[in-house]
Design a protein around this motif. Structure first.
Motif, PDB file in Angstrom:
ATOM      1  N   ARG A   1     -10.719  -3.961  -0.196  1.00  0.00           N
ATOM      2  CA  ARG A   1     -11.744  -3.680  -1.214  1.00  0.00           C
ATOM      3  C   ARG A   1     -12.784  -2.646  -0.777  1.00  0.00           C
ATOM      4  N   TYR A   2     -13.067  -2.556   0.519  1.00  0.00           N
ATOM      5  CA  TYR A   2     -14.032  -1.548   0.980  1.00  0.00           C
ATOM      6  C   TYR A   2     -13.450  -0.148   0.810  1.00  0.00           C
ATOM      7  N   ILE A   3     -12.187  -0.049   1.154  1.00  0.00           N
ATOM      8  CA  ILE A   3     -11.538   1.267   1.016  1.00  0.00           C
ATOM      9  C   ILE A   3     -11.442   1.638  -0.463  1.00  0.00           C
ATOM     10  N   LYS A   4     -11.164   0.633  -1.297  1.00  0.00           N
ATOM     11  CA  LYS A   4     -11.083   0.913  -2.743  1.00  0.00           C
ATOM     12  C   LYS A   4     -12.395   1.538  -3.228  1.00  0.00           C
ATOM     13  N   LYS A   5     -13.506   0.969  -2.805  1.00  0.00           N
ATOM     14  CA  LYS A   5     -14.802   1.469  -3.272  1.00  0.00           C
ATOM     15  C   LYS A   5     -15.050   2.886  -2.755  1.00  0.00           C
ATOM     16  N   ILE A   6     -14.762   3.107  -1.494  1.00  0.00           N
ATOM     17  CA  ILE A   6     -14.996   4.445  -0.928  1.00  0.00           C
ATOM     18  C   ILE A   6     -14.088   5.475  -1.600  1.00  0.00           C
ATOM     19  N   VAL A   7     -12.850   5.072  -1.847  1.00  0.00           N
ATOM     20  CA  VAL A   7     -11.928   5.996  -2.520  1.00  0.00           C
ATOM     21  C   VAL A   7     -12.446   6.296  -3.927  1.00  0.00           C
ATOM     22  N   ALA A   8     -12.932   5.259  -4.625  1.00  0.00           N
ATOM     23  CA  ALA A   8     -13.457   5.475  -5.983  1.00  0.00           C
ATOM     24  C   ALA A   8     -14.632   6.462  -5.941  1.00  0.00           C
ATOM     25  N   ILE A   9     -15.519   6.299  -4.956  1.00  0.00           N
ATOM     26  CA  ILE A   9     -16.664   7.235  -4.837  1.00  0.00           C
ATOM     27  C   ILE A   9     -16.125   8.649  -4.569  1.00  0.00           C
TER      28      ILE A   9
ATOM     29  N   VAL B   1      13.982   1.298  -1.733  1.00  0.00           N
ATOM     30  CA  VAL B   1      12.829   1.909  -1.074  1.00  0.00           C
ATOM     31  C   VAL B   1      11.654   1.827  -2.040  1.00  0.00           C
ATOM     32  N   LEU B   2      10.522   1.492  -1.493  1.00  0.00           N
ATOM     33  CA  LEU B   2       9.325   1.405  -2.330  1.00  0.00           C
ATOM     34  C   LEU B   2       8.693   2.801  -2.415  1.00  0.00           C
ATOM     35  N   TYR B   3       9.225   3.636  -3.328  1.00  0.00           N
ATOM     36  CA  TYR B   3       8.733   5.010  -3.432  1.00  0.00           C
ATOM     37  C   TYR B   3       7.380   5.077  -4.124  1.00  0.00           C
ATOM     38  N   HIS B   4       7.105   4.068  -4.964  1.00  0.00           N
ATOM     39  CA  HIS B   4       6.005   4.208  -5.904  1.00  0.00           C
ATOM     40  C   HIS B   4       4.856   3.246  -5.645  1.00  0.00           C
ATOM     41  N   ARG B   5       4.900   2.524  -4.550  1.00  0.00           N
ATOM     42  CA  ARG B   5       3.853   1.539  -4.287  1.00  0.00           C
ATOM     43  C   ARG B   5       3.469   1.577  -2.817  1.00  0.00           C
ATOM     44  N   TRP B   6       2.281   1.108  -2.526  1.00  0.00           N
ATOM     45  CA  TRP B   6       1.924   0.793  -1.139  1.00  0.00           C
ATOM     46  C   TRP B   6       1.932  -0.724  -0.991  1.00  0.00           C
ATOM     47  N   GLN B   7       2.088  -1.159   0.230  1.00  0.00           N
ATOM     48  CA  GLN B   7       2.007  -2.595   0.487  1.00  0.00           C
ATOM     49  C   GLN B   7       0.719  -2.868   1.242  1.00  0.00           C
ATOM     50  N   VAL B   8      -0.189  -3.572   0.557  1.00  0.00           N
ATOM     51  CA  VAL B   8      -1.491  -3.811   1.176  1.00  0.00           C
ATOM     52  C   VAL B   8      -1.623  -5.279   1.567  1.00  0.00           C
ATOM     53  N   ASP B   9      -2.358  -5.500   2.612  1.00  0.00           N
ATOM     54  CA  ASP B   9      -2.711  -6.848   3.028  1.00  0.00           C
ATOM     55  C   ASP B   9      -1.521  -7.810   2.949  1.00  0.00           C
ATOM     56  N   GLY B  10      -0.504  -7.532   3.738  1.00  0.00           N
ATOM     57  CA  GLY B  10       0.636  -8.435   3.777  1.00  0.00           C
ATOM     58  C   GLY B  10       1.558  -8.303   2.584  1.00  0.00           C
ATOM     59  N   ARG B  11       1.971  -7.097   2.323  1.00  0.00           N
ATOM     60  CA  ARG B  11       3.056  -6.839   1.363  1.00  0.00           C
ATOM     61  C   ARG B  11       2.716  -7.025  -0.115  1.00  0.00           C
ATOM     62  N   LYS B  12       1.441  -7.030  -0.472  1.00  0.00           N
ATOM     63  CA  LYS B  12       1.124  -7.061  -1.910  1.00  0.00           C
ATOM     64  C   LYS B  12       1.216  -5.617  -2.411  1.00  0.00           C
ATOM     65  N   GLU B  13       1.971  -5.432  -3.492  1.00  0.00           N
ATOM     66  CA  GLU B  13       2.237  -4.052  -3.919  1.00  0.00           C
ATOM     67  C   GLU B  13       1.104  -3.480  -4.770  1.00  0.00           C
TER      68      GLU B  13
ATOM     69  N   GLN C   1      -3.667   6.160   2.634  1.00  0.00           N
ATOM     70  CA  GLN C   1      -2.363   5.609   3.039  1.00  0.00           C
ATOM     71  C   GLN C   1      -2.451   5.058   4.461  1.00  0.00           C
ATOM     72  N   ASN C   2      -3.079   5.827   5.343  1.00  0.00           N
ATOM     73  CA  ASN C   2      -3.223   5.365   6.731  1.00  0.00           C
ATOM     74  C   ASN C   2      -4.017   4.078   6.825  1.00  0.00           C
ATOM     75  N   ALA C   3      -5.000   3.936   5.922  1.00  0.00           N
ATOM     76  CA  ALA C   3      -5.865   2.757   5.999  1.00  0.00           C
ATOM     77  C   ALA C   3      -5.239   1.530   5.337  1.00  0.00           C
ATOM     78  N   LEU C   4      -4.382   1.752   4.327  1.00  0.00           N
ATOM     79  CA  LEU C   4      -3.947   0.608   3.509  1.00  0.00           C
ATOM     80  C   LEU C   4      -2.466   0.267   3.593  1.00  0.00           C
ATOM     81  N   ASP C   5      -1.616   1.275   3.589  1.00  0.00           N
ATOM     82  CA  ASP C   5      -0.194   1.021   3.391  1.00  0.00           C
ATOM     83  C   ASP C   5       0.447   0.399   4.633  1.00  0.00           C
ATOM     84  N   GLY C   6       0.829  -0.849   4.513  1.00  0.00           N
ATOM     85  CA  GLY C   6       1.492  -1.533   5.628  1.00  0.00           C
ATOM     86  C   GLY C   6       0.550  -1.873   6.772  1.00  0.00           C
ATOM     87  N   GLN C   7      -0.762  -1.728   6.561  1.00  0.00           N
ATOM     88  CA  GLN C   7      -1.716  -2.004   7.649  1.00  0.00           C
ATOM     89  C   GLN C   7      -2.163  -3.459   7.616  1.00  0.00           C
TER      90      GLN C   7
END
Ligand code: SAM
Length: 383
Positions: free
Chosen positions: A138-146, A251-263, A172-178
């Motif tokens: 959620r922190y990254i979401k807010k910063i990205v929105a700004i 292959v998940l071309y169109h999604r990231w997996q955040v916080d334990g595989r939530k797309e 992507q580095n901060a969220l996808d699969g992290q």
């Protein structure tokens, strides 16, 4: 150079495991991208400057970047709007004033950017940011929105898309699969570093790349022969270097997996592109359907259209992964032959193991691992 030697060099290049680097290749980690060394070697050995090189399943644009950088004319096709966005940004040159505006943008908007800064709700639309309210995101979401709310201060569409791509890479580095959480201060620092690195990348590409020699189409490859590039003359393509969707592997071309595989559809949110499609759209069929009929029907449709735009005698070099090669490769090869492609030196095919470990974040399926193979065919007869 003898054909056998060329093929050996391609197989060596296919084994390349070095970190993806150079030019604009690192603007985004496109799922299942192949190595630029592989694409470059295939292009250098099987085409000459001025030739037309096609990638009908372009993904993040590895082939078209290498083709343009080596003086070929490049055509890239993909039905994924995210793939087309990324490939466009990677191959669009920026003017000096656009580059300066990007440096000003980062200087002015990010130094004191804080989580509690207000941002218009239109930048955090619920559907587009699904699963980004989880604690780690959620922190990254807010910063990205700004960050997204500042994009319109940039003077041109090209500069704005470049900035979106900087945000995309950083997010992507901060969220996808992290698993861990990226502190916002570190996110801001990485935005700056990524902007600098990407501006260097586009400058390197500028020196050797030939932007005007590239056409990118957001289209189903099954419609390739109807594209404007082929309106006067169909059989124009000298070489195809590509990697299609894989039979039996999702292959998940169109999604990231955040916080334990939530797309999350975050990449579409950030790039301002459209989504609305499920994974079967990008994978030649759903992973829930038994058998491979749908996969092979779609594959045949696209390969038939690809064959129509290739010059007789032109090569098509594919990197394909299979979950079950014993069963699926013969079927794939049989289809190729049906359509008028003849395999070149089939007995020397070389396989590469792709451990599930490396692919688990993007691949879905019941496989422990998968195998990748390079297939080299020649277009021999009209289908
Ligand atoms: C394995 S990826 C290609 C990766 C690419 N070689 C790279 O280095 O980034 C396959 C691509 O095929 C695209 N695709 C799937 N079905 C397609 C179709 N019918 N027409 C065109 N592209 C399609 C997917 O969206 C995906 O981007």
């Amino acid at each position: 150079m003898k054909l056998e030697e060329k093929i050996n060099r391609i197989y060596d290049a296919a084994q390349d495991k070095s970190r993806v680097q150079g030019l604009t290749h690192n603007f985004y980690r496109y799922p299942a991208r192949f190595s630029p060394v592989f694409a470059r070697t295939a292009i250098e050995l099987f085409s000459k400057p001025g030739d037309i090189v096609l990638d009908p399943y372009m993904g993040g644009g590895t082939t078209i970047i290498e083709a343009a950088a080596n003086g070929r004319r490049a055509i890239g096709v993909d039905l994924n709007s995210l793939a087309c966005f990324i490939a466009r940004v990677k191959t669009t040159l920026l003017s000096t004033s656009e580059k300066r505006s990007l440096l000003d943008w980062i200087e002015h908007h990010f130094e004191d950017m804080k989580y509690h800064h207000a941002v218009d709700q239109s930048y955090t639309d619920d559907k587009k940011t699904r699963n980004l309210d989880l604690v780690k995101a959620r922190y990254i979401k807010k910063i990205v929105a700004i960050a997204l709310s500042t994009i319109q201060t940039l003077p041109t569409r090209n500069a704005q898309d470049f900035a979106r791509c900087v945000i995309l890479k950083t997010a992507q580095n901060a969220l996808d699969g992290q698993r861990g959480r990226t502190p916002t201060a570190s996110f801001r620092k990485q935005l700056r570093m990524n902007l600098d690195e990407m501006l260097n990348g586009i400058s390197d590409y500028e020196i050797i790349g030939r932007e005007r020699q590239i056409s990118i189409y957001e289209k189903d490859a099954a419609l390739i022969d109807t594209l404007p590039a082929f309106s006067n003359e169909k059989r124009l393509v000298d070489l195809v270097v590509t990697s299609p969707p894989y039979p039996g592997l999702h292959v998940l071309y169109h999604r990231w997996q955040v916080d334990g595989r939530k797309e999350s559809p975050a990449p579409y949110w950030i790039t301002g592109t459209c989504d609305g499609q499920g994974d079967s759209y990008y994978n030649f069929g759903s992973r829930h359907q038994p058998g491979f009929q749908k996969y092979f029907d779609a594959s045949m449709r696209t390969l038939r259209a690809i064959h129509k735009v290739m010059k007789p005698g032109a090569h098509i070099i594919q990197m394909v992964a299979f979950c079950n090669p014993e069963e699926l490769l013969p079927r794939y090869l049989w289809n190729m032959e049906e359509l008028g492609f003849k395999e070149v030196l089939a007995q020397d095919r070389i396989w590469r193991d792709v451990p599930n470990r490396k692919w688990h974040a993007t691949f879905r399926g019941h496989t422990q691992g998968s195998k990748e193979v390079v297939l080299i065919h020649k277009s021999v007869a009209a289908s």
